[in-house]
Scaffold this motif. Structure first.
Motif, PDB file in Angstrom:
ATOM      1  N   LYS A 299       0.840  -1.199   0.000  1.00  0.00           N
ATOM      2  CA  LYS A 299       0.000   0.000   0.000  1.00  0.00           C
ATOM      3  C   LYS A 299       0.875   1.249   0.000  1.00  0.00           C
ATOM      4  O   LYS A 299       1.825   1.370   0.775  1.00  0.00           O
ATOM      5  N   ILE A 300       0.525   2.200  -0.883  1.00  0.00           N
ATOM      6  CA  ILE A 300       1.277   3.446  -1.036  1.00  0.00           C
ATOM      7  C   ILE A 300       0.306   4.611  -0.923  1.00  0.00           C
ATOM      8  O   ILE A 300      -0.770   4.582  -1.519  1.00  0.00           O
ATOM      9  N   ALA A 301       0.665   5.632  -0.173  1.00  0.00           N
ATOM     10  CA  ALA A 301      -0.215   6.783   0.038  1.00  0.00           C
ATOM     11  C   ALA A 301      -0.578   7.449  -1.277  1.00  0.00           C
ATOM     12  O   ALA A 301       0.291   7.737  -2.108  1.00  0.00           O
ATOM     13  N   GLY A 302      -1.892   7.680  -1.487  1.00  0.00           N
ATOM     14  CA  GLY A 302      -2.369   8.360  -2.681  1.00  0.00           C
ATOM     15  C   GLY A 302      -2.507   7.465  -3.889  1.00  0.00           C
ATOM     16  O   GLY A 302      -2.934   7.909  -4.953  1.00  0.00           O
ATOM     17  N   ILE A 303      -2.144   6.190  -3.755  1.00  0.00           N
ATOM     18  CA  ILE A 303      -2.202   5.243  -4.872  1.00  0.00           C
ATOM     19  C   ILE A 303      -3.082   4.068  -4.474  1.00  0.00           C
ATOM     20  O   ILE A 303      -2.858   3.428  -3.443  1.00  0.00           O
TER      21      ILE A 303
END
Length: 566
Positions: free
Chosen positions: A225-229
């Motif tokens: 999990k990646i912030a904003g994606i």
């Protein structure tokens, strides 16, 4: 006119604010837009490609260099001043007929007009668009050593609302036209086609439909999990499948639209890096090592789905890997199933994240900074300023990313790209309408840094766009004469002065907000307050008498107009 085409034409005319034009003119613009949009990677103005009453058999003409429409001889000269020697140049000629038949006489007239354009030593017709395009064509021919393959390509389309059944007489004429153009020796490829209502409908629908693709994949690995994606994957796929499913359109051409966010255009096969990529692909052993020798392609999409061994993408953009993609396309005929390519797939609808990805993934090699204007911090604030007018008469849509509002039922006349908005600001607040009119490349070179300076007030972008939007509507409903479209950039500057006064604050001054608000208040709603300044501006333009195109390119014309405002 066929009812299906008539319905599409009405939709187009309403969306683009062309209700004031007669049906013949609307149809010409409709056809030109449908044919040219897939060929260029940025927005363009229909008035730059659509001929007028003085045309001699050509309804649309465009000179496209590296998927960009050239609008002036000076911009063409600017492009060829660089050391690059592999520019892609395409000439496009269009004839549009509302009839449901294909008339041989009309086609022969079209042929004669195109041949005159190409062969005449002293070309001159009674149409400004044709003369302007011919001047650009001359610049291209003088610079053929810098054109890929040493020659431009030429495309001609004769389009009606009927069904083309390849009658013998027309096919004979078409083939002779092709032979004649090939015999001149000026062109690398010659493509002449008739098209009817089905082909026209497909072209038009493609301009507003989102791009969808399905890609068979060899393997994939989801990223954490990646912030904003929403999702991200590392994917390995067959290079052949990537070309056929993602890079190539149904007609076999490269999909220009998927590269709109990639700020580094194709540098050509002669570029050392690209030549090395091509050599690898053509080497039987080395080509199998392609995924470990090449950085691959980065693709961003608002909708990514992996189902089994198939990757589904919608409205995707290649934000890194333009060179790899183009070399793969150019070598598509030698690609085997054994050649693999790495893909980085990112799903996000966040425009800020999108912009960061474009900048980050294109920062490894030298790129001209003016290619990054659309990623400047002020652009995000401009978008927020536009959005603050939600549910108001003055609601406009700022397109930070090309095709951002495709499929959202937003009228085209209300959508303003970064490029169009920049021209509005240049004309209204920098007193440089001539740059917006004919010198967009010089515009960025001369005042790009000033326009997109972080301290500038975002209201200038909205205010100038609102003025252009209001002008479009007033011309569309006949309140302002149709021939004023040609002077729209000059009218923006006049309207600003008529409403807010000649004394203008600096663009980064707090007082600029109050200055712009005067214009916004006057133009937000249709009525006498909004109409009056445009009528006065039109009267000033008309009082100047005949203004030639050459004269309109000079900065002094605006000075003369402004002197008439007391």
């Amino acid at each position: 006119m066929h009812r299906i085409i008539k319905s599409h034409l009405d939709n187009f005319s309403k969306s683009f604010g062309l209700d004031d034009l007669d049906e013949a003119e609307q149809f010409e613009m409709f056809v030109n837009y449908a044919v040219l949009t897939p060929k260029v990677s940025t927005t363009f103005e229909l008035g730059d490609v659509t001929t007028g009453e003085g045309d001699d058999g050509i309804d649309g003409v465009a000179i496209i260099v590296d998927e960009e429409l050239l609008v002036s001889q000076e911009d063409a000269e600017s492009i060829f001043k660089s050391d690059r020697k592999n520019h892609d140049v395409e000439m496009v000629f269009i004839q549009a007929k509302r009839s449901d038949s294909f008339d041989l006489g009309d086609f022969l007239k079209f042929k004669e007009s195109v041949q005159k354009f190409i062969n005449a030593d002293d070309y001159a017709v009674d149409d400004e668009v044709q003369n302007n395009a011919n001047a650009i064509y001359d610049v291209c021919l003088k610079n053929v050593p810098k054109i890929r393959g040493g020659k431009p390509s030429v495309t001609a389309r004769f389009i009606t609302t009927g069904v083309y059944n390849e009658p013998e007489a027309l096919e004979t004429a078409r083939k002779k036209f092709e032979r004649d153009l090939k015999s001149v020796g000026y062109f690398s490829t010659v493509d002449i086609q008739f098209a009817g209502r089905d082909e026209l409908t497909a072209l038009w629908v493609s301009t507003y439909s989102g791009i969808q693709a399905q890609l068979p994949i060899f393997s994939n690995a989801p990223l954490p999990k990646i912030a904003g994606i929403e999702e991200a994957y590392l994917v390995v796929a067959s290079a052949k499948d990537v070309v056929e499913n993602l890079l190539m359109s149904a007609d076999g051409n490269l999909r220009a639209q998927v590269f709109e966010e990639n700020v580094r255009s194709f540098l050509g096969s002669e570029n050392p890096v690209n030549r090395s990529i091509a050599e690898t692909l053509n080497d039987a052993k080395a080509s199998t090592r392609f995924p470990v020798m090449n950085n691959g392609i980065t693709i961003v999409s608002p909708d990514v789905r992996v189902q089994g061994n198939v990757l589904h993408l919608e409205n995707y953009q290649i934000v890194n890997g333009c060179q790899t993609s183009n070399v793969l396309y150019e070598n598509r005929n030698i690609l085997s199933d054994r050649i693999m390519v790495n893909l980085k797939i990112v799903e996000t609808s966040n425009e800020d994240v999108f912009a960061e990805l474009v900048r980050a993934t294109n920062s490894q090699s030298k790129i001209e900074e003016n290619q990054f204007f659309s990623l400047r911090p002020i652009v995000k604030r401009v978008e927020q300023y536009f959005d603050s007018f939600e549910d108001q008469d003055g609601r406009l849509y700022f397109e930070r990313r090309d095709r951002q509002f495709i499929g959202r039922d937003v009228p085209a006349v209300r959508v303003f790209s970064v490029h169009t908005t920049a021209k509005c600001v240049a004309a209204m607040f920098y007193h440089r309408p001539e740059l917006a009119y004919r010198y967009p490349k010089q515009m960025y070179e001369l005042i790009g840094e000033k326009m997109f300076a972080d301290g500038n007030k975002e209201c200038t972008f909205y205010c100038s766009s609102l003025a252009l939007y209001r002008l479009h509507l007033l011309v569309s409903n006949g309140t302002i004469p149709q021939n004023m479209r040609k002077f729209k950039w000059h009218i923006l500057a006049l309207v600003r002065v008529l409403i807010a006064g000649k004394k203008m604050p600096e663009l980064n001054s707090k007082r600029m907000e109050a200055y712009c608000q005067k214009v916004i208040d006057a133009l937000s709603k249709h009525g006498t307050t909004a109409v009056s300044p445009f009528k006065k501006a039109a009267a000033i333009v008309q009082s100047m008498g005949e203004i030639s195109s050459d004269r309109l390119k000079r900065q002094t014309v605006l000075d003369e107009m402004l002197k008439k405002i007391k």
